[in-house]
Design a protein around this motif. Structure first.
Motif, PDB file in Angstrom:
ATOM      1  N   THR A 142      26.817 -29.214  10.796  1.00  0.00           N
ATOM      2  CA  THR A 142      25.412 -29.568  10.994  1.00  0.00           C
ATOM      3  C   THR A 142      25.224 -30.296  12.314  1.00  0.00           C
ATOM      4  O   THR A 142      24.282 -30.012  13.070  1.00  0.00           O
ATOM      5  N   HIS A 182      25.291 -27.935  15.201  1.00  0.00           N
ATOM      6  CA  HIS A 182      24.009 -27.234  15.371  1.00  0.00           C
ATOM      7  C   HIS A 182      22.963 -28.164  15.975  1.00  0.00           C
ATOM      8  O   HIS A 182      22.177 -27.747  16.842  1.00  0.00           O
ATOM      9  N   THR A 231      22.857 -28.416  19.693  1.00  0.00           N
ATOM     10  CA  THR A 231      22.257 -27.305  20.439  1.00  0.00           C
ATOM     11  C   THR A 231      20.737 -27.400  20.466  1.00  0.00           C
ATOM     12  O   THR A 231      20.088 -26.627  21.165  1.00  0.00           O
ATOM     13  N   ARG A 289      28.661 -22.519   6.948  1.00  0.00           N
ATOM     14  CA  ARG A 289      28.039 -22.457   8.273  1.00  0.00           C
ATOM     15  C   ARG A 289      26.542 -22.209   8.167  1.00  0.00           C
ATOM     16  O   ARG A 289      25.753 -22.769   8.939  1.00  0.00           O
ATOM     17  N   GLU A 331      23.576 -24.803   9.277  1.00  0.00           N
ATOM     18  CA  GLU A 331      22.520 -24.384  10.199  1.00  0.00           C
ATOM     19  C   GLU A 331      21.140 -24.640   9.594  1.00  0.00           C
ATOM     20  O   GLU A 331      20.219 -25.104  10.291  1.00  0.00           O
ATOM     21  N   THR A 345      18.156 -27.086  11.006  1.00  0.00           N
ATOM     22  CA  THR A 345      16.807 -26.548  11.223  1.00  0.00           C
ATOM     23  C   THR A 345      15.761 -27.409  10.519  1.00  0.00           C
ATOM     24  O   THR A 345      14.690 -27.684  11.070  1.00  0.00           O
TER      25      THR A 345
END
Length: 283
Positions: free
Chosen positions: A15, A18, A21, A172, A176, A180
């Motif tokens: 997490t 992610h 990014t 994964r 993600e 989000t």
């Protein structure tokens, strides 16, 4: 600031990857039992502080400045896990967090056939009473495929107790989706079901493994007590074997068969299939 616990583990570690990014590292903090294991995150500019679900003062310090806190469920089998979770929630509230997120599980409820689900239910109840906004990430089953399926590569068979349909997600994808939600403009409220679009069975895994390897992989159903005896003969404590057995028993009633489209919507694609997961594990 977004604070993530358990960031040196598989799920919340992914997490954080992610999150890196999507937001600047200065907006991310982690609360970990061993800061040395999070040096790779500190080197990227993530704030690293020591925190333990058994140390309220350390948690409050590690949560300081948080707008959102993502709590991973405790994996300490020797602890009073519900108390640990309550300690973490209370520390996040005391630190001024505006939202608390928690890695719950699909099928959570008070009266359920699988014991961990009552722990998640008690934690969600404490979240609901906390006075701050909260989100429970009710992930489908995830974990090590070797533990779920056994040594099928060498035996040519998935020999486990009888099962029923259950939702299995790739960690994964769960990670993600969590990232989000944490960075989304419209926070999701309360329990959020994060499952694939359809459930699977161990027979489905056997079929996917057969397709992957080009050789027949059989699904062998082992009688419950015979399976427990075999596990204990291989050195698994009986209590641990019966705990795992309860998961298989719970699937037989269809308790984990319900699905939801939220995970696919958050990912913007279908979650990884069991065939993709098996192929990835084989590499």
């Amino acid at each position: 600031m977004i604070i993530v616990t358990g960031a040196t583990g598989t799920l919340n570690g992914a997490t954080v990857d992610h999150l890196l990014t999507q937001v600047p590292p200065a907006r991310i903090g982690v609360s970990v039992r061993d800061p040395d294991r999070a040096k790779h995150l500190a080197d990227q500019g993530v704030r690293v502080r020591r925190g333990s679900y058994d140390d309220p003062a350390a948690l409050r310090h590690s949560f300081a400045g948080a707008e959102q806190v993502l709590l991973v469920s405790s994996s300490d089998v020797t602890a009073d896990v519900v108390t640990q979770h309550r300690t973490a929630i209370d520390a996040a509230v005391a630190a001024g967090a505006e939202r608390i997120l928690y890695t719950s599980a699909h099928g959570t409820g008070v009266d359920t056939p699988y014991p961990p689900l009552s722990i998640h239910a008690a934690t969600e109840a404490h979240l609901a009473a906390s006075g701050v906004a909260w989100t429970a990430l009710r992930n489908g089953f995830y974990g090590d495929l070797g533990q779920l399926l056994g040594p099928w590569q060498s035996t040519g068979a998935i020999a486990k107790p009888a099962d029923g349909p259950f939702t299995w997600v790739d960690r994964r994808d769960a990670a993600e989706a969590a990232a989000t939600i944490l960075t989304g403009d419209a926070p999701l409220e309360g329990p959020v079901e994060l499952t694939p679009s359809s459930p699977v069975t161990l027979a489905d895994f056997a079929a996917a493994a057969s397709e992957l390897t080009g050789r027949h992989v059989e699904r062998l159903v082992v009688e419950d007590e015979q399976w427990v005896a075999g596990e204990t003969e291989n050195g698994v404590p009986e209590a641990a074997a019966r705990f795992t057995l309860s998961m298989f028993q719970a699937t037989r009633s269809g308790h984990f068969a319900r699905t939801d489209s939220t995970l696919a919507r958050l990912l913007g694609r279908e979650p990884r299939s069991i065939a993709e997961q098996l192929a990835g594990a084989a590499r």
